[in-house]
Write an enzyme that holds these catalytic residues in place. Structure first.
Site, PDB file in Angstrom:
ATOM      1  N   TYR A 192     -13.844  15.091 -11.963  1.00 32.86           N
ATOM      2  CA  TYR A 192     -13.965  13.738 -12.595  1.00 32.86           C
ATOM      3  C   TYR A 192     -15.597  13.152 -12.560  1.00 32.86           C
ATOM      4  CZ  TYR A 192      -9.175  12.815 -13.221  1.00 32.86           C
ATOM      5  OH  TYR A 192      -7.693  12.803 -13.774  1.00 32.86           O
ATOM      6  N   ASN A 211      -0.869   7.883 -14.996  1.00 30.76           N
ATOM      7  CA  ASN A 211      -0.469   8.507 -16.288  1.00 30.76           C
ATOM      8  C   ASN A 211       0.200   9.655 -16.408  1.00 30.76           C
ATOM      9  OD1 ASN A 211      -2.851   9.588 -16.286  1.00 30.76           O
ATOM     10  ND2 ASN A 211      -3.757   8.275 -18.079  1.00 30.76           N
ATOM     11  N   GLU A 223     -13.325  23.053 -16.377  1.00 29.50           N
ATOM     12  CA  GLU A 223     -12.230  22.631 -15.558  1.00 29.50           C
ATOM     13  C   GLU A 223     -11.289  23.777 -14.913  1.00 29.50           C
ATOM     14  OE1 GLU A 223     -10.131  19.397 -17.733  1.00 29.50           O
ATOM     15  OE2 GLU A 223     -11.833  18.082 -17.459  1.00 29.50           O
TER      16      GLU A 223
HETATM   17  P1  DAT Z   1      -7.783  10.759 -19.852  1.00 23.95           P
HETATM   18  O1  DAT Z   1      -6.972  11.173 -18.841  1.00 23.95           O
HETATM   19  O2  DAT Z   1      -6.874  10.238 -20.863  1.00 23.95           O
HETATM   20  O3  DAT Z   1      -8.736  11.907 -20.427  1.00 23.95           O
HETATM   21  P2  DAT Z   1     -10.288   9.532 -18.882  1.00 23.95           P
HETATM   22  O4  DAT Z   1     -10.759  10.756 -18.594  1.00 23.95           O
HETATM   23  O5  DAT Z   1     -10.963   8.358 -19.739  1.00 23.95           O
HETATM   24  O6  DAT Z   1      -8.527   9.510 -19.492  1.00 23.95           O
HETATM   25  O7  DAT Z   1     -10.034   8.819 -17.426  1.00 23.95           O
HETATM   26  C1  DAT Z   1      -9.363   9.394 -16.352  1.00 23.95           C
HETATM   27  C2  DAT Z   1      -8.377   8.812 -15.743  1.00 23.95           C
HETATM   28  O8  DAT Z   1      -8.751   7.620 -15.084  1.00 23.95           O
HETATM   29  C3  DAT Z   1      -7.197   8.308 -16.763  1.00 23.95           C
HETATM   30  O9  DAT Z   1      -6.237   9.537 -17.009  1.00 23.95           O
HETATM   31  C4  DAT Z   1      -6.617   7.259 -16.012  1.00 23.95           C
HETATM   32  C5  DAT Z   1      -7.692   6.550 -15.364  1.00 23.95           C
HETATM   33  N1  DAT Z   1      -8.343   5.561 -16.342  1.00 23.95           N
HETATM   34  C6  DAT Z   1      -9.117   5.605 -17.334  1.00 23.95           C
HETATM   35  N2  DAT Z   1      -9.713   4.721 -17.807  1.00 23.95           N
HETATM   36  C7  DAT Z   1      -9.193   3.601 -17.114  1.00 23.95           C
HETATM   37  C8  DAT Z   1      -9.376   2.236 -16.851  1.00 23.95           C
HETATM   38  N3  DAT Z   1     -10.109   1.480 -17.956  1.00 23.95           N
HETATM   39  N4  DAT Z   1      -8.701   1.491 -15.781  1.00 23.95           N
HETATM   40  C9  DAT Z   1      -7.895   2.244 -15.133  1.00 23.95           C
HETATM   41  N5  DAT Z   1      -7.796   3.406 -14.990  1.00 23.95           N
HETATM   42  C10 DAT Z   1      -8.404   4.138 -16.100  1.00 23.95           C
END
Ligand code: DAT
Ligand code: MG
Length: 149
Positions: free
Chosen positions: A60, A127, A141
């Site tokens: 991440y 999620n 990854e």
């Molecule tokens: P994704 O998992 O759809 O690729 P991401 O990479 O932008 O989404 O973010 C990683 C995870 O972090 C995501 O699955 C859930 C959490 N997350 C992302 N944006 C967030 C937000 N604005 N508030 C809370 N949790 C969030």
């Protein structure tokens, strides 16, 4: 760049999928696997394991500094998860489509997040699944989670 519709499906792709700790705890690992396999993708690696802080810092890295970063890391460390690699033409895009939008409340019914996830009022969205978002992310990854592949 000579892009044309036929070009996108020529190369077999691999993507990293994680059934996150909420998905494992709620007992929907099989449901996620069923959807991946029913779609026609092949599972080529699969492991129940725990993440580590070091692994998550790399996985991440793009989110470091964001307000949900530490809650995200703590959530991903909160229990066992299932890591897998799925293979198939356009599987990166295809699994993102199966997974649905990041916010499970907004995710469309029919998707993993839309059908199986909801908001629990926590600082990070829980999620159910992760899926790589590009060929570059997938390569990085898969190298982190399955260095032997
Ligand atoms: P994704 O998992 O759809 O690729 P991401 O990479 O932008 O989404 O973010 C990683 C995870 O972090 C995501 O699955 C859930 C959490 N997350 C992302 N944006 C967030 C937000 N604005 N508030 C809370 N949790 C969030
Ligand atoms: Mg992402």
């Amino acid at each position: 760049m000579g892009r044309y519709a036929g070009a996108v499906s020529e190369q077999v792709q691999r993507t990293l999928v994680l059934v996150k700790p909420d998905g494992v705890a709620r007992g929907v690992t099989g449901e996620v696997l069923r959807r991946v396999e029913s779609k026609g993708y092949r599972v080529i690696a699969l492991e129940l394991r725990r993440a580590t802080p070091d692994l998550l810092a790399h996985h991440y890295a793009e989110h470091q500094g964001k307000p949900f970063y530490q809650p995200l890391v703590d959530f991903m460390l909160s229990g066992p998860l299932v890591a897998l690699v799925a293979e198939g033409h356009r599987v990166i895009e295809g699994f993102r489509s199966l997974a649905g939008a990041t916010d499970p409340t907004a995710a469309a019914p029919g998707t993993v997040r839309g059908d199986l996830g909801r908001d629990w009022g926590s600082a990070v969205q829980q999620n159910i699944v992760h899926g790589s978002d590009s060929p570059e992310s997938a390569a990085r990854e898969i190298g982190l989670w399955f260095p032997a592949l």
